[in-house]
Scaffold this motif. Structure first.
Motif, short mmCIF file in Angstrom:
data_model
loop_
_atom_site.label_atom_id
_atom_site.label_comp_id
_atom_site.label_asym_id
_atom_site.label_seq_id
_atom_site.Cartn_x
_atom_site.Cartn_y
_atom_site.Cartn_z
N ARG A 13 -9.48 -13.25 7.48
CA ARG A 13 -8.05 -13.29 7.20
C ARG A 13 -7.71 -12.86 5.78
O ARG A 13 -6.66 -12.29 5.55
CB ARG A 13 -7.44 -14.62 7.56
N ASP A 14 -8.57 -13.11 4.79
CA ASP A 14 -8.27 -12.69 3.42
C ASP A 14 -8.15 -11.18 3.33
O ASP A 14 -7.25 -10.65 2.68
CB ASP A 14 -9.33 -13.19 2.44
N ALA A 15 -9.05 -10.46 3.99
CA ALA A 15 -9.00 -8.99 4.00
C ALA A 15 -7.73 -8.53 4.72
O ALA A 15 -7.09 -7.56 4.29
CB ALA A 15 -10.23 -8.41 4.66
N LEU A 16 -7.36 -9.21 5.78
CA LEU A 16 -6.14 -8.87 6.51
C LEU A 16 -4.92 -9.03 5.62
O LEU A 16 -4.05 -8.16 5.58
CB LEU A 16 -6.02 -9.74 7.76
N PHE A 17 -4.84 -10.14 4.88
CA PHE A 17 -3.70 -10.38 4.01
C PHE A 17 -3.61 -9.31 2.92
O PHE A 17 -2.53 -8.82 2.61
CB PHE A 17 -3.77 -11.77 3.39
N GLU A 18 -4.74 -8.96 2.35
CA GLU A 18 -4.74 -7.91 1.32
C GLU A 18 -4.31 -6.57 1.90
O GLU A 18 -3.55 -5.82 1.28
CB GLU A 18 -6.11 -7.79 0.66
N PHE A 19 -4.79 -6.24 3.10
CA PHE A 19 -4.40 -5.00 3.76
C PHE A 19 -2.90 -4.97 4.00
O PHE A 19 -2.22 -3.98 3.71
CB PHE A 19 -5.14 -4.85 5.09
N ALA A 20 -2.34 -6.05 4.52
CA ALA A 20 -0.91 -6.11 4.82
C ALA A 20 -0.08 -6.01 3.55
O ALA A 20 0.93 -5.31 3.51
CB ALA A 20 -0.59 -7.40 5.57
N LYS A 21 -0.51 -6.70 2.51
CA LYS A 21 0.21 -6.64 1.24
C LYS A 21 0.22 -5.21 0.69
O LYS A 21 1.25 -4.70 0.27
CB LYS A 21 -0.42 -7.61 0.24
N ARG A 22 -0.93 -4.54 0.74
CA ARG A 22 -1.00 -3.14 0.28
C ARG A 22 -0.12 -2.24 1.13
O ARG A 22 0.51 -1.32 0.63
CB ARG A 22 -2.44 -2.64 0.28
N ALA A 23 -0.08 -2.50 2.44
CA ALA A 23 0.75 -1.68 3.34
C ALA A 23 2.23 -1.81 2.98
O ALA A 23 2.95 -0.81 2.92
CB ALA A 23 0.52 -2.10 4.79
N ILE A 24 2.68 -3.02 2.72
CA ILE A 24 4.08 -3.23 2.34
C ILE A 24 4.35 -2.62 0.97
O ILE A 24 5.34 -1.92 0.77
CB ILE A 24 4.45 -4.73 2.38
N LEU A 25 3.46 -2.85 0.01
CA LEU A 25 3.66 -2.30 -1.34
C LEU A 25 3.65 -0.77 -1.34
O LEU A 25 4.31 -0.15 -2.18
CB LEU A 25 2.59 -2.83 -2.30
N SER A 26 2.93 -0.16 -0.41
CA SER A 26 2.87 1.31 -0.38
C SER A 26 4.21 1.94 0.00
O SER A 26 4.40 3.15 -0.18
CB SER A 26 1.79 1.77 0.60
N LEU A 27 5.15 1.16 0.50
CA LEU A 27 6.46 1.68 0.85
C LEU A 27 7.31 1.96 -0.38
O LEU A 27 8.27 2.72 -0.32
CB LEU A 27 7.18 0.71 1.78
N GLU A 28 6.96 1.35 -1.50
CA GLU A 28 7.73 1.53 -2.72
C GLU A 28 7.53 2.94 -3.27
O GLU A 28 6.42 3.45 -3.32
CB GLU A 28 7.30 0.49 -3.76
#
Length: 94
Positions: A13-28
């Motif tokens: 789950r830690d890797a999943l959370f980091e992946f999701a956070k990067r995915a959202i941040l990449s929209l900026e």
């Protein structure tokens, strides 16, 4: 606008959370070192909100301090918040 990402349960789950956070941040689309973030520039006659060369257009920003992670029966729901300079950008992102 709130963005929700839904994921199935996983052992890592830690890797999943980091992946999701990067995915959202990449929209900026505003660089972290941009003049955009200096709020004193908002009133500048050239680059401010009403200026002819405004830097406050065609942007998407992410609220980096407001991510939420909720565990559900099916998996995880990770949410973040985006801001847009115009309605058309928002419609494209939905």
């Amino acid at each position: 606008m709130r963005v929700d990402l839904l994921f199935e349960k996983t052992a890592n789950r830690d890797a999943l959370f980091e992946f999701a956070k990067r995915a959202i941040l990449s929209l900026e689309n505003v660089a972290p070192e941009s003049k955009f973030w200096n709020m004193q520039n908002m009133g500048d006659p050239q680059i401010g909100i009403a200026g002819p060369k405004s830097i406050y257009k065609n942007y998407t920003t992410v609220d980096k301090n407001n991510f939420s992670i909720k565990e559900t029966k099916e998996g995880f729901k990770i949410s973040g918040y985006l801001s847009f300079s115009d309605k058309q950008q928002r419609a494209i992102s939905k």
